[in-house]
Design a protein around this motif. Sequence first.
Motif, PDB file in Angstrom:
ATOM      1  N   PRO A   1       0.854  -1.193   0.000  1.00  0.00           N
ATOM      2  CA  PRO A   1       0.000   0.000   0.000  1.00  0.00           C
ATOM      3  C   PRO A   1       0.893   1.247   0.000  1.00  0.00           C
ATOM      4  CG  PRO A   1      -0.561  -1.493   1.812  1.00  0.00           C
ATOM      5  CD  PRO A   1       0.692  -2.025   1.175  1.00  0.00           C
ATOM      6  N   PRO A   2       0.434   2.385  -0.542  1.00  0.00           N
ATOM      7  CA  PRO A   2       1.314   3.549  -0.739  1.00  0.00           C
ATOM      8  C   PRO A   2       2.059   4.003   0.522  1.00  0.00           C
ATOM      9  CG  PRO A   2      -0.858   3.935  -1.709  1.00  0.00           C
ATOM     10  CD  PRO A   2      -0.919   2.602  -1.065  1.00  0.00           C
ATOM     11  N   LYS A   3       1.378   3.969   1.672  1.00  0.00           N
ATOM     12  CA  LYS A   3       2.031   4.448   2.902  1.00  0.00           C
ATOM     13  C   LYS A   3       3.182   3.519   3.309  1.00  0.00           C
ATOM     14  CE  LYS A   3       0.340   6.131   7.220  1.00  0.00           C
ATOM     15  NZ  LYS A   3      -0.769   6.102   8.161  1.00  0.00           N
ATOM     16  N   VAL A   4       2.948   2.229   3.172  1.00  0.00           N
ATOM     17  CA  VAL A   4       3.974   1.243   3.510  1.00  0.00           C
ATOM     18  C   VAL A   4       5.139   1.372   2.529  1.00  0.00           C
ATOM     19  CG1 VAL A   4       4.473  -1.226   3.696  1.00  0.00           C
ATOM     20  CG2 VAL A   4       2.288  -0.338   4.520  1.00  0.00           C
ATOM     21  N   ALA A   5       4.814   1.531   1.255  1.00  0.00           N
ATOM     22  CA  ALA A   5       5.851   1.668   0.223  1.00  0.00           C
ATOM     23  C   ALA A   5       6.730   2.885   0.521  1.00  0.00           C
ATOM     24  CB  ALA A   5       5.207   1.796  -1.153  1.00  0.00           C
ATOM     25  N   ARG A   6       6.098   3.982   0.947  1.00  0.00           N
ATOM     26  CA  ARG A   6       6.860   5.204   1.256  1.00  0.00           C
ATOM     27  C   ARG A   6       7.847   4.944   2.389  1.00  0.00           C
ATOM     28  NH1 ARG A   6       2.446   8.266   0.443  1.00  0.00           N
ATOM     29  NH2 ARG A   6       1.913   8.402   2.659  1.00  0.00           N
ATOM     30  N   LYS A   7       7.379   4.242   3.418  1.00  0.00           N
ATOM     31  CA  LYS A   7       8.252   3.956   4.567  1.00  0.00           C
ATOM     32  C   LYS A   7       9.372   2.991   4.187  1.00  0.00           C
ATOM     33  CE  LYS A   7       6.690   4.314   8.981  1.00  0.00           C
ATOM     34  NZ  LYS A   7       5.959   3.939  10.201  1.00  0.00           N
ATOM     35  N   ARG A   8       9.013   1.912   3.514  1.00  0.00           N
ATOM     36  CA  ARG A   8      10.024   0.911   3.140  1.00  0.00           C
ATOM     37  C   ARG A   8      11.066   1.524   2.200  1.00  0.00           C
ATOM     38  NH1 ARG A   8      12.298  -2.109   5.569  1.00  0.00           N
ATOM     39  NH2 ARG A   8      12.887  -3.716   4.128  1.00  0.00           N
ATOM     40  N   SER A   9      10.626   2.440   1.378  1.00  0.00           N
ATOM     41  CA  SER A   9      11.501   3.040   0.381  1.00  0.00           C
ATOM     42  C   SER A   9      12.741   3.687   1.023  1.00  0.00           C
ATOM     43  CB  SER A   9      10.678   4.064  -0.389  1.00  0.00           C
ATOM     44  OG  SER A   9      11.516   4.939  -1.033  1.00  0.00           O
TER      45      SER A   9
ATOM     46  N   PRO B   1       3.495  -3.071  11.239  1.00  0.00           N
ATOM     47  CA  PRO B   1       2.691  -4.247  11.580  1.00  0.00           C
ATOM     48  C   PRO B   1       2.152  -4.941  10.329  1.00  0.00           C
ATOM     49  CG  PRO B   1       2.089  -2.396  12.969  1.00  0.00           C
ATOM     50  CD  PRO B   1       3.027  -1.852  11.918  1.00  0.00           C
ATOM     51  N   GLY B   2       2.184  -6.264  10.353  1.00  0.00           N
ATOM     52  CA  GLY B   2       1.714  -7.022   9.191  1.00  0.00           C
ATOM     53  C   GLY B   2       2.859  -7.541   8.358  1.00  0.00           C
ATOM     54  N   ILE B   3       4.035  -6.928   8.529  1.00  0.00           N
ATOM     55  CA  ILE B   3       5.198  -7.376   7.766  1.00  0.00           C
ATOM     56  C   ILE B   3       5.900  -8.480   8.534  1.00  0.00           C
ATOM     57  CG2 ILE B   3       7.583  -6.617   7.323  1.00  0.00           C
ATOM     58  CD1 ILE B   3       6.451  -4.226   5.877  1.00  0.00           C
ATOM     59  N   ILE B   4       6.303  -9.540   7.839  1.00  0.00           N
ATOM     60  CA  ILE B   4       6.995 -10.643   8.520  1.00  0.00           C
ATOM     61  C   ILE B   4       8.482 -10.308   8.585  1.00  0.00           C
ATOM     62  CG2 ILE B   4       7.427 -13.121   8.572  1.00  0.00           C
ATOM     63  CD1 ILE B   4       4.878 -13.509   6.948  1.00  0.00           C
ATOM     64  N   THR B   5       8.857  -9.686   9.698  1.00  0.00           N
ATOM     65  CA  THR B   5      10.233  -9.209   9.867  1.00  0.00           C
ATOM     66  C   THR B   5      11.168 -10.355  10.256  1.00  0.00           C
ATOM     67  OG1 THR B   5      11.627  -7.775  11.252  1.00  0.00           O
ATOM     68  CG2 THR B   5       9.619  -8.566  12.253  1.00  0.00           C
ATOM     69  N   MET B   6      12.462 -10.123  10.080  1.00  0.00           N
ATOM     70  CA  MET B   6      13.468 -11.094  10.538  1.00  0.00           C
ATOM     71  C   MET B   6      13.854 -10.819  11.992  1.00  0.00           C
ATOM     72  SD  MET B   6      15.931 -10.735   7.218  1.00  0.00           S
ATOM     73  CE  MET B   6      17.289 -11.754   7.775  1.00  0.00           C
ATOM     74  N   ARG B   7      13.378  -9.696  12.534  1.00  0.00           N
ATOM     75  CA  ARG B   7      13.859  -9.255  13.841  1.00  0.00           C
ATOM     76  C   ARG B   7      13.412 -10.112  15.017  1.00  0.00           C
ATOM     77  NH1 ARG B   7      12.637  -2.774  13.330  1.00  0.00           N
ATOM     78  NH2 ARG B   7      14.673  -2.192  12.519  1.00  0.00           N
ATOM     79  N   GLY B   8      14.127  -9.959  16.122  1.00  0.00           N
ATOM     80  CA  GLY B   8      13.724 -10.540  17.396  1.00  0.00           C
ATOM     81  C   GLY B   8      13.282  -9.421  18.322  1.00  0.00           C
ATOM     82  N   CYS B   9      13.284  -9.685  19.640  1.00  0.00           N
ATOM     83  CA  CYS B   9      12.737  -8.700  20.574  1.00  0.00           C
ATOM     84  C   CYS B   9      13.813  -8.163  21.530  1.00  0.00           C
ATOM     85  CB  CYS B   9      11.603  -9.328  21.370  1.00  0.00           C
ATOM     86  SG  CYS B   9      12.159 -10.603  22.518  1.00  0.00           S
ATOM     87  N   THR B  10      13.418  -7.183  22.319  1.00  0.00           N
ATOM     88  CA  THR B  10      14.338  -6.537  23.251  1.00  0.00           C
ATOM     89  C   THR B  10      14.841  -7.518  24.315  1.00  0.00           C
ATOM     90  OG1 THR B  10      13.303  -4.427  22.830  1.00  0.00           O
ATOM     91  CG2 THR B  10      14.478  -4.631  24.911  1.00  0.00           C
ATOM     92  N   TYR B  11      13.948  -8.344  24.827  1.00  0.00           N
ATOM     93  CA  TYR B  11      14.346  -9.365  25.808  1.00  0.00           C
ATOM     94  C   TYR B  11      15.429 -10.276  25.211  1.00  0.00           C
ATOM     95  CZ  TYR B  11      14.113 -14.011  27.906  1.00  0.00           C
ATOM     96  OH  TYR B  11      14.444 -15.235  28.433  1.00  0.00           O
ATOM     97  N   ALA B  12      15.248 -10.677  23.939  1.00  0.00           N
ATOM     98  CA  ALA B  12      16.230 -11.559  23.293  1.00  0.00           C
ATOM     99  C   ALA B  12      17.602 -10.895  23.253  1.00  0.00           C
ATOM    100  CB  ALA B  12      15.781 -11.922  21.880  1.00  0.00           C
ATOM    101  N   GLY B  13      17.624  -9.602  22.961  1.00  0.00           N
ATOM    102  CA  GLY B  13      18.899  -8.878  22.885  1.00  0.00           C
ATOM    103  C   GLY B  13      19.564  -8.754  24.238  1.00  0.00           C
ATOM    104  N   CYS B  14      18.759  -8.622  25.287  1.00  0.00           N
ATOM    105  CA  CYS B  14      19.298  -8.425  26.628  1.00  0.00           C
ATOM    106  C   CYS B  14      19.727  -9.757  27.236  1.00  0.00           C
ATOM    107  CB  CYS B  14      18.238  -7.749  27.493  1.00  0.00           C
ATOM    108  SG  CYS B  14      18.769  -7.443  29.183  1.00  0.00           S
ATOM    109  N   LYS B  15      18.776 -10.667  27.355  1.00  0.00           N
ATOM    110  CA  LYS B  15      19.041 -11.935  28.030  1.00  0.00           C
ATOM    111  C   LYS B  15      19.818 -12.901  27.137  1.00  0.00           C
ATOM    112  CE  LYS B  15      18.137 -16.224  29.551  1.00  0.00           C
ATOM    113  NZ  LYS B  15      18.267 -17.468  28.790  1.00  0.00           N
TER     114      LYS B  15
END
Length: 540
Positions: free
Chosen positions: A13-21, A45-59
């Motif tokens: 969608p245009p808004k998502v495209a603008r951000k991803r761009s 939200p809605g995008i299947i990211t590769m990222r993990g979470c803050t807890y994962a980075g800390c612990k």
Amino acid sequence: LASFKEDVLKKYPPKVARKRSKQFLLNEFQGEDAPLIEANVRTIPGIITMRGCTYAGCKGVILGPTRDIVNITHGPIGCGFYSWLTRRNQTRPDTETSENFIPYAFSTDMNENDIVFGGEKKLKAAIREAYALFKPKAMAIFATCPVGLIGDDVNAVARDMKQELNDQGIDINIFAFSCEGYKGVSQSAGHHIANNQIFTHVVGTSDTVVEGKYRINMLGEYNIGGDAFVIEDLMHRCGITINATFSGNSTYDDFARAHTADLNCIMCHRSINYVAEMMEIKYGIPWIKVNFIGVESTIKSMRKIAEYFGDQELKDKVEQVIAEEMPAVDAALKDIKPRTEGKTAMLFVGGSRAHHYQDLFREMGMTTLAAGYEFAHRDDYEGRKVIPSIKVDADSRNIEELDVHPDPELFKPRKSAEELKALDECGFEFKDYHGMMPDMKPESLVIDDLNQYEADELVKKFRPDVFCAGIKEKFSIQKMGIPMKQLHSYDSGGPYAGFAGAINFYQEIDRLVNTKVWGYMKAPWQKKPELVASYAWNDA
Ligand code: CFM
Ligand code: HCA
């Protein structure tokens, strides 16, 4: 490559495209003027990211590799379980009876009852139980998402329990981390929360000074697949003492005496650069960026450490160790390069490996077509010079910036003004990191926070000879018939650091990109249309 971006963004969608761009660019620039890339912003939200979470980075990332701190996850069992050793961080206790809690996953195993009525009592009980069983010198408590939502105060519990045990005459340090999974944009926020607490509660609390003429700390080296063992061996052979590693193969006491080293060497800039800055301000320890992934980078880093200390004796020793290692490297390259030369790679990993591993591929004659980090910041792409221009947004403000000053007793400049000037005049670079983009070819793609759809499109369009990422990407890529190498866990391989590690890597990648098995990925009926079954459906 340029049209690829357009094609991919068209689907959004245009808004998502603008951000991803803004997180998606062609690496076209001259010299050091890397283009601006948006990084360290929330995933849409809605995008299947590769990222993990803050807890994962800390612990998982920062405290996970420590062996003698009892790390208790306050949360549902999955958080503790999935951050337990999946990263393949190794450790080597001094003796068979030395403390090693890495084989244990400690968790309060929160359930519905705790969510409704509060989990602080259960956490206190867990701390008492863990103390009674293991008698550790330190315990760390980690908050998960539900803990933040229901308002359990992990810091107050840590304070109370430290007091309770100290009152019984027990010498123990207990500290907590408000590292709820949602606290920041990614794992990177968790690194910062972890490092701030270690800096506040542990560094500087021991006055033990380890013997050695050249004493360094290794920051941001986590001993994945045994990398730190290779680096320790190299340093040892050069006569360099590693005083503390943050945090591969580390102990609590290593952190406590970290302020006594004479140089901080940063491997992974993303996860820890601010600790080096804070140690310089508080204790006077200068820092340099090093990289032990890739033979050329290893050599450069060893020479840089020797140059910092300046003694001819050390410089000679370093050259001797390099000379001992090179014949095996040359022989390995001579063997594999005819088969790897001209092949292509894509790397989408965390916050430093997508850069570091390009060096290894270059040595094999392979080109990196596209690369990106999951959660690095702009400085990891464009270089540290952009730090002053990075916008501080609400998410960054959420992570505490410590107010650090020179320690009245422990601050000690390691080099005189003249010595620093002399090093500077020889072009010696302190506290600098040039980032990933200046090292990449102008026609390559740089994409931040890559997602499943974009990864699939990259592979379909460019068919690289190898795709490097993590476990979530592994099988979707392989199902498209492209070899996939995990650069987080190394699959079951490694170490890849230093000379011995580079040879391992060359040989594994050679096998991976040259095996015939990928050509058999298509089922017979996909190659021969006449074999496609046809079904007749009879309604009657
Ligand atoms: Fe640094 Fe790391 Fe990495 Fe990292 Fe990680 Fe890791 Fe990584 Mo996985 S500390 S940024 S948070 S080098 S766990 S050892 S492999 S994403 S590229
Ligand atoms: C993490 C750890 C991780 C995950 C790797 C992966 C690791 O970020 O929580 O996705 O394969 O290195 O183990 O980065």
